[in-house]
Design a protein around this motif. Sequence first.
Motif, PDB file in Angstrom:
ATOM      1  N   ALA A  17       0.883  -1.343   0.034  1.00 24.96           N
ATOM      2  CA  ALA A  17       0.121  -0.049  -0.044  1.00 24.96           C
ATOM      3  C   ALA A  17       0.930   1.272  -0.066  1.00 24.96           C
ATOM      4  O   ALA A  17       0.652   2.269  -0.545  1.00 24.96           O
ATOM      5  N   GLU A  18       2.068   1.093   0.757  1.00 23.57           N
ATOM      6  CA  GLU A  18       2.883   2.343   0.842  1.00 23.57           C
ATOM      7  C   GLU A  18       3.537   2.535  -0.691  1.00 23.57           C
ATOM      8  O   GLU A  18       3.611   3.818  -1.024  1.00 23.57           O
ATOM      9  N   ARG A  20       2.310   1.883  -3.512  1.00 19.31           N
ATOM     10  CA  ARG A  20       1.272   2.265  -4.544  1.00 19.31           C
ATOM     11  C   ARG A  20       1.080   3.921  -4.167  1.00 19.31           C
ATOM     12  O   ARG A  20       0.819   4.529  -4.993  1.00 19.31           O
ATOM     13  N   LYS A  21       1.125   4.080  -2.931  1.00 20.56           N
ATOM     14  CA  LYS A  21       0.970   5.455  -2.352  1.00 20.56           C
ATOM     15  C   LYS A  21       1.989   6.161  -2.768  1.00 20.56           C
ATOM     16  O   LYS A  21       1.806   7.491  -3.490  1.00 20.56           O
ATOM     17  N   GLN A  22       3.140   6.130  -2.822  1.00 19.40           N
ATOM     18  CA  GLN A  22       4.274   6.765  -3.386  1.00 19.40           C
ATOM     19  C   GLN A  22       4.409   7.164  -4.819  1.00 19.40           C
ATOM     20  O   GLN A  22       4.598   8.217  -5.398  1.00 19.40           O
ATOM     21  N   ILE A  23       4.017   5.705  -5.574  1.00 21.24           N
ATOM     22  CA  ILE A  23       3.833   6.020  -7.033  1.00 21.24           C
ATOM     23  C   ILE A  23       2.894   7.139  -7.404  1.00 21.24           C
ATOM     24  O   ILE A  23       2.968   7.851  -8.603  1.00 21.24           O
ATOM     25  N   SER A  24       1.705   6.860  -6.990  1.00 19.82           N
ATOM     26  CA  SER A  24       0.616   7.550  -7.182  1.00 19.82           C
ATOM     27  C   SER A  24       0.872   9.273  -6.959  1.00 19.82           C
ATOM     28  O   SER A  24       0.355  10.090  -7.859  1.00 19.82           O
ATOM     29  N   HIS A  45      11.898   2.319   3.481  1.00 25.66           N
ATOM     30  CA  HIS A  45      11.093   3.418   3.810  1.00 25.66           C
ATOM     31  C   HIS A  45      11.476   4.720   3.369  1.00 25.66           C
ATOM     32  O   HIS A  45      11.052   5.886   3.211  1.00 25.66           O
ATOM     33  N   HIS A  46      12.841   4.988   3.339  1.00 26.87           N
ATOM     34  CA  HIS A  46      13.676   5.994   3.023  1.00 26.87           C
ATOM     35  C   HIS A  46      14.090   6.481   1.529  1.00 26.87           C
ATOM     36  O   HIS A  46      14.712   7.191   1.311  1.00 26.87           O
TER      37      HIS A  46
END
Length: 602
Positions: A17-18, A20-24, A45-46
């Motif tokens: 989920a993280e 997908r959120k970063q790419i979007s 994460h970084h």
Amino acid sequence: MAERRAFAQKISRTVAAEVRKQISGQYSGSPQLLKNLNIVGSISHHTTVPLTEAVDPVDLEDYLITHPLAVDSGLLRDLIEFPPDDIEVVYSPRDCRTLVSAVPEESEMDPHVRDCIRSYTEDWAVVIRKYHKLGTGFNPNTLDKQKERQKGLPKQVFESDEAPDGNNYQDEQDDLKRRSMSIDDTPRGSWACSIFDLKNSLPDALLPNLLDRTPNEEIDRQNDDQRKANRHKELFALHPSPDEEEPIERLSVPEVPKEHFGQRLLVKCLSLKFEIEIEPIFASLALYDVKEKKKISENFYFDLNSEQMKGLLRPHVPPAAITTLARSAIFSITYPSQDVFLVIKLEKVLQQGDIGECAEPYMIFKEADATKNKEKLEKLKSQADQFCQRLGKYRMPFAWTAIHLMNIVSSAGSLERDSTEVEISTGERKGSWSERRNSSLVGRRSLERTTSGDDSCNLTSFRPATLTVTNFFKQEGDRLSDEDLYKFLADMRRPSSVLRRLRPITAQLKIDISPAPENPHYCLTPELLQVKLYPDSRVRPTREILEFPARDVYVPNTTYRNLLYIYPQSLNFANRQGSARNITVKVQFMYGEDPSNAMPVS
């Protein structure tokens, strides 16, 4: 807390989920772009997610041009490269059946219409492939070639194909029993009995030079000579051709397109006579398929009236053109069957009264009673003359009859003579048939109404027949539609009381039915164009009748045809208040609402 193992420390704990959120967030959530992105490497994460652009496909044509095949000259070079002389385009002139082309002039056409019209006049462009026969898609083993190759070959019969003859087999068994029991005190099945049977058996042929030492080369040469002895020149071609339904693309060379014709039938209308002659009668022919419930040809109108009867219509009918005087027609049938009927309809000049009242004189007056009923006939002629003067332009249905076409064809083909004359009485249920030769009655035979088999549907090889139709059915005023006609035609093939309720009209119509010649003289197309071999334009022509196939015909349209057939079926005034009388239907092409905007139709 237990210490984590070394391999577990390298596992990424990033949640999907993280990612997908970063790419979007970075690419504005474009689903089409995300679909083409490729995530490479580990994600944490970084750190950002490494992405790459989609690679464009390679242009094969440009690659082949910029990277020519590096093939050394050798024996196999021709197998790799495409032969430059494989394809050849040849222009073949297009044949025209008619003396004048049916295609209109190109001077007053739009450019796109002109291009479409030229497809009916330009020469054929034929693509010839020189090496087509060397490809895997070419199959030379057609059925006709297979039969030609198999001529003269001995038929191979194996023991398993031969059924044992009962008598010979029993004689051989009895002989063996007698020979086995000829030695006394020799039990059946013993060693001595086997020796006896072996001594009485015939020896096999000896093999010459069986134990001689022969070089291997000599044996190979002898075997090669024996294989070539009486060897078929096309041995592998004798193998049966594969099934047509096999999923292999066969690149067969198509034939040059030509105008489609079914099995062609020539019908000549000779004469039409009634018991009384008081007014002109007009007739038409058409083919109907009862099973498909379709009309499979256009109407053929012909006029057999005498000059006296034609004179009653001179004020209304202009001088007839030679194209309208045809009394013979060529019908084309693509799908012949046992359900095809030749329907003959009669019409008369419109007059006051019901159809039944107008047809009553033809059913009650006889030719033999002409002198006795002279005054009544003169009165009927006077009334008919008045109606012809006032309403000579208009017609009304009068009578009809039908001929089971395949019954005529099959019966005429089975008769051992060059021509046949038969008489058909539609008033009887089974039909009355009589055969005549040289105008004398020589015999009578009963023929069935229905036939079966593919041979009975062949319209190309039957003997010409002259038919005499002696009865017509009076047209019912409330049964004028084609649906009612299909019911009557179906009843003609099976015992039914429906036709018995119809009142017959005595008449005599003579027609000739024969296979159409391949190149008939004085023939007109459905567009009334003269077909080649038309020496004299003053001769009464023969009309080609356009076919309306019962099913689709998958052939290219190679002939320009600009015809529109309109057959009004019915006119319903049930919801109109008052009486509806003297209704006239007129069909015209209009380019505006004003009466002067009517378009000429030729």
